[in-house]
Design an enzyme around this catalytic site. Sequence first.
Site, PDB file in Angstrom:
ATOM      1  N   ASN A  25       0.848  -1.185   0.000  1.00 27.09           N
ATOM      2  CA  ASN A  25       0.000   0.000   0.000  1.00 27.09           C
ATOM      3  C   ASN A  25       0.889   1.242   0.000  1.00 27.09           C
ATOM      4  O   ASN A  25       1.476   1.591   1.016  1.00 27.09           O
ATOM      5  CB  ASN A  25      -0.918  -0.025   1.238  1.00 27.09           C
ATOM      6  CG  ASN A  25      -1.851   1.170   1.293  1.00 27.09           C
ATOM      7  OD1 ASN A  25      -1.988   1.919   0.337  1.00 27.09           O
ATOM      8  ND2 ASN A  25      -2.487   1.349   2.432  1.00 27.09           N
ATOM      9  N   LYS A  27       0.020   4.271  -0.218  1.00 24.37           N
ATOM     10  CA  LYS A  27      -0.635   5.403   0.447  1.00 24.37           C
ATOM     11  C   LYS A  27      -0.431   6.670  -0.398  1.00 24.37           C
ATOM     12  O   LYS A  27      -0.433   6.593  -1.622  1.00 24.37           O
ATOM     13  CB  LYS A  27      -0.138   5.546   1.883  1.00 24.37           C
ATOM     14  CG  LYS A  27      -0.306   4.238   2.674  1.00 24.37           C
ATOM     15  CD  LYS A  27      -0.032   4.379   4.142  1.00 24.37           C
ATOM     16  CE  LYS A  27      -0.193   3.035   4.837  1.00 24.37           C
ATOM     17  NZ  LYS A  27      -0.007   3.152   6.301  1.00 24.37           N
ATOM     18  N   HIS A 109      -9.318   0.622   5.065  1.00 25.48           N
ATOM     19  CA  HIS A 109      -8.030   0.796   5.726  1.00 25.48           C
ATOM     20  C   HIS A 109      -8.209   1.660   6.973  1.00 25.48           C
ATOM     21  O   HIS A 109      -9.072   2.545   7.020  1.00 25.48           O
ATOM     22  CB  HIS A 109      -7.027   1.442   4.769  1.00 25.48           C
ATOM     23  CG  HIS A 109      -5.623   1.417   5.272  1.00 25.48           C
ATOM     24  ND1 HIS A 109      -5.147   2.325   6.187  1.00 25.48           N
ATOM     25  CD2 HIS A 109      -4.590   0.576   5.002  1.00 25.48           C
ATOM     26  CE1 HIS A 109      -3.880   2.054   6.452  1.00 25.48           C
ATOM     27  NE2 HIS A 109      -3.520   1.000   5.754  1.00 25.48           N
ATOM     28  N   GLU A 111      -6.714   4.094   8.082  1.00 29.19           N
ATOM     29  CA  GLU A 111      -6.637   5.539   7.861  1.00 29.19           C
ATOM     30  C   GLU A 111      -7.955   6.080   7.306  1.00 29.19           C
ATOM     31  O   GLU A 111      -8.346   7.216   7.612  1.00 29.19           O
ATOM     32  CB  GLU A 111      -5.461   5.848   6.929  1.00 29.19           C
ATOM     33  CG  GLU A 111      -4.132   5.642   7.631  1.00 29.19           C
ATOM     34  CD  GLU A 111      -2.982   5.268   6.715  1.00 29.19           C
ATOM     35  OE1 GLU A 111      -1.913   4.913   7.245  1.00 29.19           O
ATOM     36  OE2 GLU A 111      -3.160   5.312   5.477  1.00 29.19           O
ATOM     37  N   GLU A 179      -5.064  -5.475  10.453  1.00 28.02           N
ATOM     38  CA  GLU A 179      -4.014  -4.496  10.705  1.00 28.02           C
ATOM     39  C   GLU A 179      -4.230  -3.864  12.081  1.00 28.02           C
ATOM     40  O   GLU A 179      -5.113  -3.022  12.250  1.00 28.02           O
ATOM     41  CB  GLU A 179      -3.997  -3.429   9.617  1.00 28.02           C
ATOM     42  CG  GLU A 179      -5.384  -2.987   9.127  1.00 28.02           C
ATOM     43  CD  GLU A 179      -5.337  -1.734   8.279  1.00 28.02           C
ATOM     44  OE1 GLU A 179      -4.300  -1.478   7.671  1.00 28.02           O
ATOM     45  OE2 GLU A 179      -6.341  -1.009   8.261  1.00 28.02           O
ATOM     46  N   GLY A 185       3.042   2.069  10.957  1.00 28.26           N
ATOM     47  CA  GLY A 185       3.894   3.240  10.852  1.00 28.26           C
ATOM     48  C   GLY A 185       4.528   3.664  12.164  1.00 28.26           C
ATOM     49  O   GLY A 185       5.139   4.729  12.250  1.00 28.26           O
ATOM     50  N   SER A 225       3.495  -3.102  10.335  1.00 32.64           N
ATOM     51  CA  SER A 225       4.958  -2.913  10.349  1.00 32.64           C
ATOM     52  C   SER A 225       5.710  -4.197  10.009  1.00 32.64           C
ATOM     53  O   SER A 225       6.621  -4.616  10.728  1.00 32.64           O
ATOM     54  CB  SER A 225       5.418  -2.356  11.703  1.00 32.64           C
ATOM     55  OG  SER A 225       4.884  -1.069  11.922  1.00 32.64           O
TER      56      SER A 225
END
Length: 262
Positions: A25, A27, A109, A111, A179, A185, A225
């Site tokens: 991904n 992003k 996702h 985010e 996830e 991150g 990660s």
Amino acid sequence: MESSKSLNECKCRLAMGRKFVVGGNWKMNGTKQQINEILSFLKAGPLNPDTEVIVGVPAVYLDYVKTNSPANVEVAAQNCYKADKGAFTGELSPIMLKDIGVNWVILGHSERRQIFGESDELIAEKVAFALSNGLKVIACIGETLQEREAGKTEEVVFRQTQAIANKVKDWSNVVIAYEPVWAIGTGKTATPQQAQEVHKALREWIGKNISQDVANSIRIQYGGSVTGTNCKELGSQADIDGFLVGGASLKPEFVTIVNARQ
């Protein structure tokens, strides 16, 4: 003894017909120059032919990457809406993606959930609509650090999966990406054992609440990660069928991650 156990787990997964799948991904990253560098190391590989590889690309570059990526790498959009067309400024439709030869989309996702406020219900509707229009979907689920510390990991991932199950009957074109939001991150990662525990619990929940056939066949990626250092041990777990990788997918290290099962 440990290597023998890992081998048996891999054989079990193969017997279920679950092909290892690694998504990258990107992003909101990349210029044409950077993308050409990524495509260069993907072409050089070599990439394990027994692993399905998908890259999630910013919308403005979807057509470019689709045109220039190697044949053994699929291209995914990072989002799409639940309508064919209309007054939805800034959105993409599944029809648009299919029109340029893009067959995959990442939906739900963390985010999109955390930053843009997408609800379980909206994500489920988007997943169902994408599937009905012939796209394959990486459907993301996962808990925040606060939810994990409160002991709500399973409650959250089961709730998010149930929302999708309320809208979807055919799971053959769905990959689930678990996830843990606290490990995206941040440099933190669940131990292979922690990740396996959630994957196993989720597969058991699917068996009881959707069907055992779906539980046996659906691929569940780990997305927290993942690196070239930890990918082999994570990939050896019985219920981890691949990875959804963020920042590492922008680097040559991604090839190592794709080849985690070799």
